[in-house]
Design a protein around this motif. Sequence first.
Motif, PDB file in Angstrom:
ATOM      1  N   GLY A   1       0.824  -1.209   0.000  1.00 18.13           N
ATOM      2  CA  GLY A   1       0.000   0.000   0.000  1.00 18.13           C
ATOM      3  C   GLY A   1       0.850   1.247   0.000  1.00 18.13           C
ATOM      4  N   CYS A   2       2.065   1.143   0.465  1.00 18.08           N
ATOM      5  CA  CYS A   2       3.064   2.208   0.419  1.00 18.08           C
ATOM      6  C   CYS A   2       4.393   1.601  -0.008  1.00 18.08           C
ATOM      7  CB  CYS A   2       3.236   2.877   1.787  1.00 18.08           C
ATOM      8  SG  CYS A   2       1.995   4.120   2.212  1.00 18.08           S
ATOM      9  N   THR A   3       5.363   2.466  -0.245  1.00 14.55           N
ATOM     10  CA  THR A   3       6.703   2.041  -0.620  1.00 14.55           C
ATOM     11  C   THR A   3       7.676   2.440   0.479  1.00 14.55           C
ATOM     12  OG1 THR A   3       6.132   2.379  -2.942  1.00 14.55           O
ATOM     13  CG2 THR A   3       8.466   2.203  -2.436  1.00 14.55           C
TER      14      THR A   3
ATOM     15  N   PRO B   1       3.359   2.300  -7.301  1.00 10.75           N
ATOM     16  CA  PRO B   1       2.144   3.109  -7.449  1.00 10.75           C
ATOM     17  C   PRO B   1       0.892   2.248  -7.471  1.00 10.75           C
ATOM     18  CG  PRO B   1       3.325   2.953  -9.533  1.00 10.75           C
ATOM     19  CD  PRO B   1       4.226   2.374  -8.480  1.00 10.75           C
ATOM     20  N   GLY B   2      -0.173   2.752  -6.828  1.00 13.12           N
ATOM     21  CA  GLY B   2      -1.379   1.950  -6.645  1.00 13.12           C
ATOM     22  C   GLY B   2      -2.215   1.761  -7.888  1.00 13.12           C
ATOM     23  N   ARG B   3      -2.912   2.821  -8.320  1.00 13.62           N
ATOM     24  CA  ARG B   3      -3.793   2.642  -9.467  1.00 13.62           C
ATOM     25  C   ARG B   3      -4.009   3.968 -10.187  1.00 13.62           C
ATOM     26  NH1 ARG B   3      -6.222  -1.240 -11.554  1.00 13.62           N
ATOM     27  NH2 ARG B   3      -5.672  -2.573  -9.791  1.00 13.62           N
ATOM     28  N   THR B   4      -3.883   3.923 -11.500  1.00 17.24           N
ATOM     29  CA  THR B   4      -4.292   5.028 -12.365  1.00 17.24           C
ATOM     30  C   THR B   4      -5.300   4.493 -13.378  1.00 17.24           C
ATOM     31  OG1 THR B   4      -2.405   4.624 -13.831  1.00 17.24           O
ATOM     32  CG2 THR B   4      -2.135   6.316 -12.128  1.00 17.24           C
TER      33      THR B   4
ATOM     34  N   GLY C   1       0.308   5.072  -3.414  1.00 13.87           N
ATOM     35  CA  GLY C   1       1.088   3.841  -3.420  1.00 13.87           C
ATOM     36  C   GLY C   1       2.558   4.165  -3.585  1.00 13.87           C
ATOM     37  N   ASN C   2       2.832   5.269  -4.311  1.00 20.32           N
ATOM     38  CA  ASN C   2       4.195   5.780  -4.397  1.00 20.32           C
ATOM     39  C   ASN C   2       4.618   6.433  -3.082  1.00 20.32           C
ATOM     40  OD1 ASN C   2       4.018   6.425  -7.850  1.00 20.32           O
ATOM     41  ND2 ASN C   2       5.788   5.462  -6.873  1.00 20.32           N
TER      42      ASN C   2
END
Length: 720
Positions: free
Chosen positions: A63-65, A266-269, A653-654
């Motif tokens: 969920g994070c980096t 990164p999570g979602r685009t 997410g980044n």
Amino acid sequence: MKKTMLAMALLVSANGWADEGMWQPHQLPELEAVLKSKGLEIDAASITQLTTFPMNAVISLGGCTASFISNQGLAVTNHHCAYGSIQHNSTAQNNLLQTGFLAKTLNEELPASPGSKIFVTEQVSNVTKQINQELTPQLLGKERFDKIDQLRKELIAECEATAGYRCGVYSFHGGLEYYLIKQLEIKDVRLVHAPAGGVGKFGGDIDNWMWPRHTGDYSFYRAYVGKDGKPAEFNAENVPFTPPSFLKVSAKGVQENDFVMVIGYPGRTNRYNTAFELKNMFTQNLPLSKAYREQTIELIKQIAPAGSEARIKYESILAGLANYAKNYEGMLASYQKGTTQQRKDSSEQMMQSWIKADAGRQARFAPALKNLQQLSEQSIEFQQRDLILNYFGYAQTFSTARKLYRLAHESTKPNEDRETGYQERDQERFAAGLKRMSRSFDPQVDLEIAMHFLKHYSQLPAKQRVAAFDTFFGLTGADVDEKALKEKLQAMYQQTKLGDEVERLAWVGKSVDDFKASEDPMIQFAVAMFDTDLAEENAGKELMGKFAVARPKAMEAVIAFNKTQNKPVYADANGTLRVTFGTVQGYQPRDAVSYSPFTTVKGIVEKATGIDPFDAPPVQLAAIQKADFAGYTHPVLNTVPVNFLSNVDTTGGNSGSPTLNGKAELVGLLFDGVIEGIIGDVDYDPALNRSIHVDSRYMLWQMEKADGAANLLKEMEIVR
């Protein structure tokens, strides 16, 4: 053929675009010339190899980096990424969210919140062929969904045969490609250091997504393993993990126009959404979601006063709700003021004309695009109802009861046939979620959230209603008897035992008959809803199976068309490892307003009020007043920079991702974007797309001069 098409599109587009793109590591060889021209000093091939520096120093928290910055498993991420663990270890009497935390020795480090993991990506394999060769044209709807799901599970099971690993199969370009990703799963994660809330959350919701910014959004974890060096559950005898590599931390930092690179998850685009999907998102979905989030925030704040034990339990939930409520606000404002929809409409029309101009393209792409449009329209039929019921899920006793009863049903099946999330590999996560609830749940708050969204639900038209839900709560129409409904809820919360951790955990392993015989009202709710929940889920799978045919073919058309337009071709973010790059630069958000790319500690003093969220700690203000900045100053500004801007292409997410210079030294941590460019999840604008980073110089200065974290500074390799 598809791989060749993607490679050609990438090659064509690499020369004529701004710093757009969240690139898969295997794509980077095609960008070597671009990277070198912008300032990359290390061998470009190294950032394509997941098992070498610097890629194997970058880790996922799910969920994070984060990234390793010492050979003893010390990892740095954002304060807001560690917020759940800080909150988990906080009480009204010892509120670490407010005071911060520093472990001077390994023995003082605190367990992270239950279920916290560190994932180190070790292998990425293209499995598109293995999946597609099993997907015959006759497989449609739910059958197709189930076949893809089965193949994914088989690949994952084979990958996880080696203990200590977590694997996943991810789709790219809507199912045009599939990749199997293998990650080392470190299960013992401990909180090492978090600055005071007046540093880590300085500016709070007021400054969130805003520039200028002065937030010290950093915290530290440490990864632990068994004495044999392999992942193990938390144990006092465990030892710090020795990572394969770690990042050096720069005390020199960056200057304006310097090259920077961000590696993260990164999570979602949704940049490839159709014009119809985009319009629905901004005219229907986001406005409703924003309103429901804001209402939930206000409910929690009203019932759980600041500083109370209940409020501390909900601080992490509040932070997540508020973050995306403001995100949605910025997205909506950008959409309404800008030309995103018009440009999407125009681009789609141009693509349609390009398809119609060639009989081969028309035969190949037109049916899929028409099918995708029909499926998109079908998918939003019950959109408002589904949103309301999703937010009803914030009432944790109801959602927990449903999950427990589903587990009982799934446990009757062979492991390989169980639903994802309920297999043997998921049991540890499942139990961790039940434990986490103890530090994020208050029955009165839970009740009021349930009541609020039940009232929303009761106003839905008859065709949007769910019969089993209506029957259970006695909802017969829009004119709900609020007094009777509230009394029913109060009785349920008084009688249920799911608020107790021991009782929750005791339901794991019980049979379906045990649930059906239970007198616990929350369990009775789960039993009453089960058949309906399953039917809704299967209908969703039927739809997703149809999308799995239409979307990949539509994406082939988009990619082929973008190639003719010299546009970059990269997959939408999906939680997998990506690389993005750009330069340190400011921006001009509107007429006569121009932002420079750095803020400094001077701005902290100017904003400080002594009151949350601008409650800079007195020890920090004293250190700033003393002006002992030696070793951490910006050569032009002649003071300590706090945050800086770059045009790297990032999203949620980044957060926590290391920001690297051309030598792959850590010069910052990415933690946010700017409100004017927040629509970048669906529409990249090179003039407004800016990411916000914590400057490494500020982090190091704060740790040395204000927080006394000499032990951690000594542990790092600092480039001066």
